[in-house]
Design a protein around this motif. Structure first.
Motif: not given
Length: 293
Positions: A149-170
């Motif tokens: 429950q921290q500030a900007l955790n939605r934004e941080t999760v969004c960026l990590l999710l993009k990393v995860t999708m890039l690894k899937f695509i790779r």
């Protein structure tokens, strides 16, 4: 099972222990049998990554039977019909997210600018052992961050999710992945998706979008079908229905008010349009999901 009997499944319905409302959720699959709602055929109203961690099972996706095993990660797209069947020893994890959540952060990089990069992705990628461990590390980071429950955790999760999708695509093909190739066809499809997202309330015919793109309706249908496995008309309808379902489930607007909000001339026209797509009247859909009946 006839399509009219297949229920549409939203993230909020799954009651994920880690979630951001109805936009993002992490659902552990650590006990057999799998959740009842996933053991019957459902139509997705989200994106998802299904990550088997132990045991075996089957994912039935749009009628195709796919073997679940450790190291194989599945990508589930909007409006796909899925059902899970797993062994007693199966463990796994579902990461679910909406278009709006994935698009929360715009990086400026074409390859991850938004969810249009998902066009044409395979149903699964088989990871090499070391790459899978690296992938799971990112998934762990997402889980940890989403639980805080921290500030900007939605934004941080969004960026990590993009990393995860890039690894899937790779893992699915790296730089040769066709979704990363810039060509006229892909540009048209991306422009069409953007136009639909901005204009679905006013424009509901393929010909109207083809005119804006200066191409013929037949050509637009052909390239959309090739890239998205949907006709242009189906894509437009799915976007309208997605918004209609959101308004029915999450607002107190009357069906008449919703019909006008979505650009229909009257309640009757909207009702026929909605029933054709879902098998239910708007009122029946709202009653079924809000009251669980």
């Amino acid at each position: 099972m006839p399509e009219s009997t297949i229920i549409a499944l939203n993230i909020s319905t799954l009651k994920c222990p880690v979630s951001f409302g109805g936009d993002f959720g992490i659902l552990p699959l650590d006990a057999a049998p799998v959740p009842d709602v996933l053991s019957t055929s459902v139509k997705t109203k989200f994106y998802a990554l299904l990550i088997p961690l132990a045991g075996t099972g089957e994912l039935i996706l749009d009628g195709n039977i796919l073997e679940m095993r450790r190291g194989r990660v599945f990508f589930i797209n909007y409006s796909q019909v899925l059902r899970l069947s797993a062994s007693a020893t199966f463990r796994g994890k579902l990461i679910l997210f909406t278009r709006s959540f994935y698009n929360l952060i715009y990086t400026g990089n074409r390859k991850i600018k938004n969810d249009t990069a998902f066009s044409g992705l395979p149903a699964f990628s088989d990871f090499r052992r070391g790459d899978f461990a690296d992938f799971l590390a990112t998934v762990s980071d997402i889980t940890t961050e989403a639980s805080r429950q921290q500030a900007l955790n939605r934004e941080t999760v969004c960026l990590l999710l993009k990393v995860t999708m890039l690894k899937f695509i790779r893992a699915s093909g790296g730089d040769n992945y066709i979704g990363f190739k810039t060509n006229r066809t892909l540009a048209y499809v991306e422009a069409f998706e953007t136009l639909v997202n901005h204009n679905f309330r006013q424009l509901k015919r393929t010909s109207e979008y083809a005119e804006k793109l200066n191409i013929t309706p037949n050509y637009l249908n052909s390239i959309v079908k090739d890239r998205l496995d949907l006709t242009a008309e189906q894509y437009i309808r799915n976007r309208v229905i997605l918004e209609a379902e959101r308004l029915l489930l999450n607002t107190s607007l009357s069906v008449t008010e919703i019909s006008f909000d979505l650009g229909f001339s009257d309640k009757s026209h909207f009702g026929k349009y909605f029933r054709k797509a879902t098998g239910h009247s708007p009122n029946r859909f709202r009653h079924k999901f809000v009251n669980g009946q």
